[in-house]
Write a protein that holds these residues in place. Structure first.
Motif, short mmCIF file in Angstrom:
data_model
loop_
_atom_site.label_atom_id
_atom_site.label_comp_id
_atom_site.label_asym_id
_atom_site.label_seq_id
_atom_site.Cartn_x
_atom_site.Cartn_y
_atom_site.Cartn_z
N GLY A 86 37.95 32.35 -37.93
CA GLY A 86 38.42 32.86 -39.20
C GLY A 86 37.32 33.41 -40.09
O GLY A 86 37.58 34.27 -40.94
N LEU A 87 36.09 32.92 -39.90
CA LEU A 87 34.98 33.33 -40.77
C LEU A 87 33.85 33.93 -39.94
O LEU A 87 33.65 35.12 -39.91
CB LEU A 87 34.51 32.15 -41.61
N HIS A 88 33.09 33.06 -39.23
CA HIS A 88 31.98 33.54 -38.41
C HIS A 88 31.56 32.40 -37.48
O HIS A 88 31.64 31.23 -37.88
CB HIS A 88 30.79 33.94 -39.31
N PRO A 89 31.14 32.71 -36.25
CA PRO A 89 30.71 31.64 -35.34
C PRO A 89 29.62 30.74 -35.92
O PRO A 89 29.61 29.54 -35.64
CB PRO A 89 30.21 32.41 -34.12
N ALA A 90 28.72 31.28 -36.73
CA ALA A 90 27.67 30.45 -37.33
C ALA A 90 28.28 29.42 -38.27
O ALA A 90 27.86 28.26 -38.33
CB ALA A 90 26.66 31.32 -38.07
N VAL A 91 29.31 29.83 -39.02
CA VAL A 91 30.00 28.90 -39.91
C VAL A 91 30.72 27.85 -39.07
O VAL A 91 30.73 26.66 -39.41
CB VAL A 91 31.00 29.64 -40.82
N GLY A 92 31.31 28.28 -37.96
CA GLY A 92 31.97 27.34 -37.07
C GLY A 92 31.02 26.29 -36.55
O GLY A 92 31.35 25.10 -36.48
N PHE A 93 29.81 26.70 -36.17
CA PHE A 93 28.82 25.73 -35.70
C PHE A 93 28.49 24.71 -36.79
O PHE A 93 28.45 23.52 -36.52
CB PHE A 93 27.54 26.45 -35.26
N LEU A 94 28.24 25.18 -38.01
CA LEU A 94 27.87 24.27 -39.09
C LEU A 94 29.02 23.32 -39.45
O LEU A 94 28.80 22.14 -39.75
CB LEU A 94 27.43 25.06 -40.32
N VAL A 95 30.25 23.82 -39.40
CA VAL A 95 31.41 22.95 -39.63
C VAL A 95 31.48 21.88 -38.55
O VAL A 95 31.68 20.69 -38.84
CB VAL A 95 32.71 23.77 -39.68
N GLY A 96 31.31 22.29 -37.28
CA GLY A 96 31.32 21.32 -36.19
C GLY A 96 30.19 20.32 -36.30
O GLY A 96 30.37 19.12 -36.06
N PHE A 101 29.29 14.61 -37.20
CA PHE A 101 28.46 13.60 -37.88
C PHE A 101 29.32 12.61 -38.66
O PHE A 101 29.23 11.39 -38.47
CB PHE A 101 27.49 14.33 -38.82
N VAL A 102 30.19 13.12 -39.52
CA VAL A 102 30.96 12.19 -40.36
C VAL A 102 32.06 11.48 -39.58
O VAL A 102 32.37 10.32 -39.88
CB VAL A 102 31.54 12.89 -41.60
N GLU A 103 32.65 12.15 -38.59
CA GLU A 103 33.68 11.46 -37.81
C GLU A 103 33.08 10.34 -36.98
O GLU A 103 33.75 9.34 -36.71
CB GLU A 103 34.43 12.45 -36.92
N MET A 104 31.81 10.44 -36.61
CA MET A 104 31.15 9.33 -35.93
C MET A 104 30.85 8.18 -36.88
O MET A 104 30.67 7.04 -36.45
CB MET A 104 29.86 9.80 -35.26
N LEU A 105 30.83 8.47 -38.19
CA LEU A 105 30.59 7.42 -39.18
C LEU A 105 31.87 6.73 -39.62
O LEU A 105 31.81 5.67 -40.25
CB LEU A 105 29.88 8.02 -40.40
N VAL A 106 33.03 7.31 -39.32
CA VAL A 106 34.29 6.68 -39.74
C VAL A 106 34.51 5.34 -39.03
O VAL A 106 34.87 4.35 -39.68
CB VAL A 106 35.49 7.61 -39.53
N PRO A 107 34.34 5.23 -37.70
CA PRO A 107 34.52 3.92 -37.08
C PRO A 107 33.65 2.82 -37.69
O PRO A 107 34.17 1.73 -38.00
CB PRO A 107 34.21 4.18 -35.61
N ARG A 315 35.93 14.08 -28.97
CA ARG A 315 36.48 15.36 -28.49
C ARG A 315 35.76 16.54 -29.12
O ARG A 315 35.49 17.55 -28.47
CB ARG A 315 37.98 15.45 -28.79
N THR A 316 35.43 16.44 -30.41
CA THR A 316 34.70 17.52 -31.05
C THR A 316 33.30 17.65 -30.45
O THR A 316 32.81 18.76 -30.21
CB THR A 316 34.61 17.29 -32.57
N ALA A 317 32.64 16.51 -30.21
CA ALA A 317 31.32 16.53 -29.58
C ALA A 317 31.41 17.13 -28.18
O ALA A 317 30.54 17.91 -27.76
CB ALA A 317 30.74 15.12 -29.53
N PHE A 318 32.45 16.77 -27.42
CA PHE A 318 32.66 17.34 -26.09
C PHE A 318 32.78 18.86 -26.16
O PHE A 318 32.17 19.59 -25.37
CB PHE A 318 33.92 16.74 -25.47
N ALA A 319 33.58 19.34 -27.13
CA ALA A 319 33.79 20.78 -27.24
C ALA A 319 32.50 21.52 -27.55
O ALA A 319 32.26 22.62 -27.03
CB ALA A 319 34.83 21.05 -28.34
N ILE A 375 31.17 10.41 -45.89
CA ILE A 375 32.29 10.93 -45.09
C ILE A 375 33.19 11.82 -45.92
O ILE A 375 33.50 12.96 -45.54
CB ILE A 375 33.09 9.76 -44.48
N VAL A 376 33.63 11.32 -47.08
CA VAL A 376 34.59 12.07 -47.88
C VAL A 376 33.97 13.37 -48.39
O VAL A 376 34.63 14.41 -48.43
CB VAL A 376 35.11 11.21 -49.05
#
Length: 494
Positions: A86-96, A101-107, A315-319, A375-376
């Motif tokens: 929707g924006l740019h692959p570079a933005v996609g990388f930074l979002v991922g 990072f934060v989803e690994m901190l939720v557990p 799953r996000t890390a796998f992708a 996280i939030v």
């Protein structure tokens, strides 16, 4: 045991029920009702049900954007893929980069809550149990989540479904009991502005309460990373994301209404997450041993939420690992269960390390607050970017694909709803109801800044040496769902 370093996740492993509860449990409904939503009572008071209803409507704007993109782009990369397309692959990388990072901190966040909730309750019931013996419960939870993840998405998702049904049923039954006992005190006035807290009269108090309540909706997008393991992912993802946001939002409204009319709307500004004026306190005082079920539902909610977010992070890390913007090792799959075992191992190490390191370095509650703020802050930022990505994706697809309300108006409204929540989570005192953060919780901003700066450095390195890898963040790998050419509805070809 031999493990494959290439291949795909298990296709068609789960259906609507499992992925719906993937999002539901990621929102931690019981824990949110008992601990998160009452934070808004200090501002909205007895008008908190109205604040929750407003937050529901606000969150549905972003949920709609996520659902639209999930239908178009069924990918384990989820929000990273959406931002890239929707924006740019570079933005996609930074979002991922930020999202992993934060989803690994939720557990670890939830495991800390599991530990201090269990230890505190046991100490209250049996004083001989040490109040500071919280860590065995956290480690036990980490073990349960690791085993469920290792056994594959079908086991993990069904485990989450059972846990999610239990916590929702307990609080719905409790809500019915509260409404029944409230009798003549039941009133729709709590959906007005007449019961707000002192100093926050009228709509300003309701707005402040809704900002804090919005944060309880985080996690509705958690179904999306399971797209490559889901039957009929385009249709299923769309229904799961919207269904979770709407269903749990209504659950929040019902339960908050029930407690408000029972406790008393004019006294509700003093309601909180612990003590006599809390869900646990009311259950103990008025409903006998029913408090045990409430306690178990909250404990259950922490495990279910941690399980769901472990699925998201791995799953996000796998992708990202299979396109080699993260270490290729994280794309390792178990040959039988097709679970990302290297990611699960890393998730477990991070969880145990954060729980013990921060829990003993500070204390479990302070560690919880620090992780929650990190996280939030990032998750709300991701929601804002995804709203932009929704508009960008459909505008690039051409006029025939754009639906002005869903693809333009909703993203704008979603951004408007989450900007106050982002400022509140970060402790930036733009509004008078925002509390400035103190150490060590205030370290959350620098932590996020350092991590994202590292992400920018990695991005620049990859652009220089392997630009094709960054471009791959926009790729949808679910080949079975890939049309041979441009879609007939005008959407961007894959």
């Amino acid at each position: 045991m031999h493990e494959e370093r290439t291949g795909t996740l298990r296709r068609d492993a789960v259906g609507l029920r499992e992925v719906l509860f993937q999002s539901v449990t990621a929102m931690a409904p019981a824990a949110a009702v008992a601990a998160s939503i009452p934070a808004g009572a200090a501002f909205a008071g007895g008008s908190l049900p109205l604040a929750v209803l407003i937050a529901l409507v606000a969150c549905l704007f972003t949920a709609s954007c996520v659902a639209e993109l999930a239908r178009e782009l069924p990918a384990a990369g989820s929000v990273a893929t959406y931002a890239a397309r929707g924006l740019h692959p570079a933005v996609g990388f930074l979002v991922g980069w930020g999202y992993v990072f934060v989803e690994m901190l939720v557990p670890p966040l939830l495991l800390l809550q599991l530990g201090f909730t269990a230890a505190g309750t046991l100490h209250e019931e049996w004083s001989s149990y040490p109040a500071d013996l919280w860590w065995p419960w956290s480690l036990a939870g980490a073990g349960i989540i690791a085993v469920a993840g290792y056994l594959g998405v079908r086991t993990s998702a069904r485990f989450g479904t059972v846990l999610g049904v239990f916590e929702i049923l307990v609080f719905l039954v409790f809500a019915v009991l509260l409404i029944g006992k409230a009798g003549d005190a039941n009133s729709l006035s709590v959906f007005g502005t007449s019961h707000t807290a002192d100093g926050y009269a009228g709509i300003s108090g309701v707005f402040a309460g809704s900002v804090y309540t919005v944060l309880a909706f985080a996690g509705f997008e958690a179904a999306a990373p399971l797209a490559e393991e889901t039957r009929d992912p385009r249709r299923t993802m769309h229904r799961a994301v919207l269904g979770a946001a709407l269903g749990i939002g209504l659950f929040y409204v019902i339960t908050t209404y029930a407690m408000t009319v029972y406790f008393g709307p004019d006294r509700f500004a003093k309601f909180g997450a612990s003590g006599a004026a809390s869900w646990d306190g009311v259950a103990r005082a008025s409903f006998g041993l029913f408090w045990v079920l409430v306690f178990l539902a909250v404990i259950n909610s922490t495990i279910a939420n941690a399980n769901a977010c472990a699925n998201v992070s791995t799953r996000t890390a796998f992708a990202l690992a299979r396109i080699r913007v993260l270490p290729r090792l994280l794309a390792t799959l178990h040959p039988r269960h097709r679970s990302p075992v290297a990611g699960i191992a890393l998730q477990t190490i991070v969880a145990v390390g954060a729980v013990l390191g921060l829990g003993f370095g500070y204390d479990p509650i302070t560690a919880f607050l620090l992780l929650a703020t990190v996280i939030v802050t990032v998750v709300v930022g991701v929601y804002i970017v995804v709203n932009l990505a929704c508009a960008g994706y459909f505008l690039r697809a051409g006029r025939a694909a754009v639906k002005p309300v869903r693809h333009l108006l909703f993203p704008v409204l979603g951004i408007a709803a989450f900007i106050p929540a982002l400022l509140t989570a970060a402790g930036l005192p733009v509004f008078d109801f925002v509390t400035e953060l103190t150490a060590p919780v205030s370290y959350a901003g620098p932590i996020v800044g350092v991590w994202m700066a590292a992400g920018v450095a990695v991005l620049l390195l990859l652009i220089r040496r392997h630009p094709e890898r960054i471009a791959e963040t926009a790729r949808v790998h679910l080949d079975a769902c890939e049309p041979a050419g441009p879609r007939q509805d005008g959407a961007v070809p894959r």
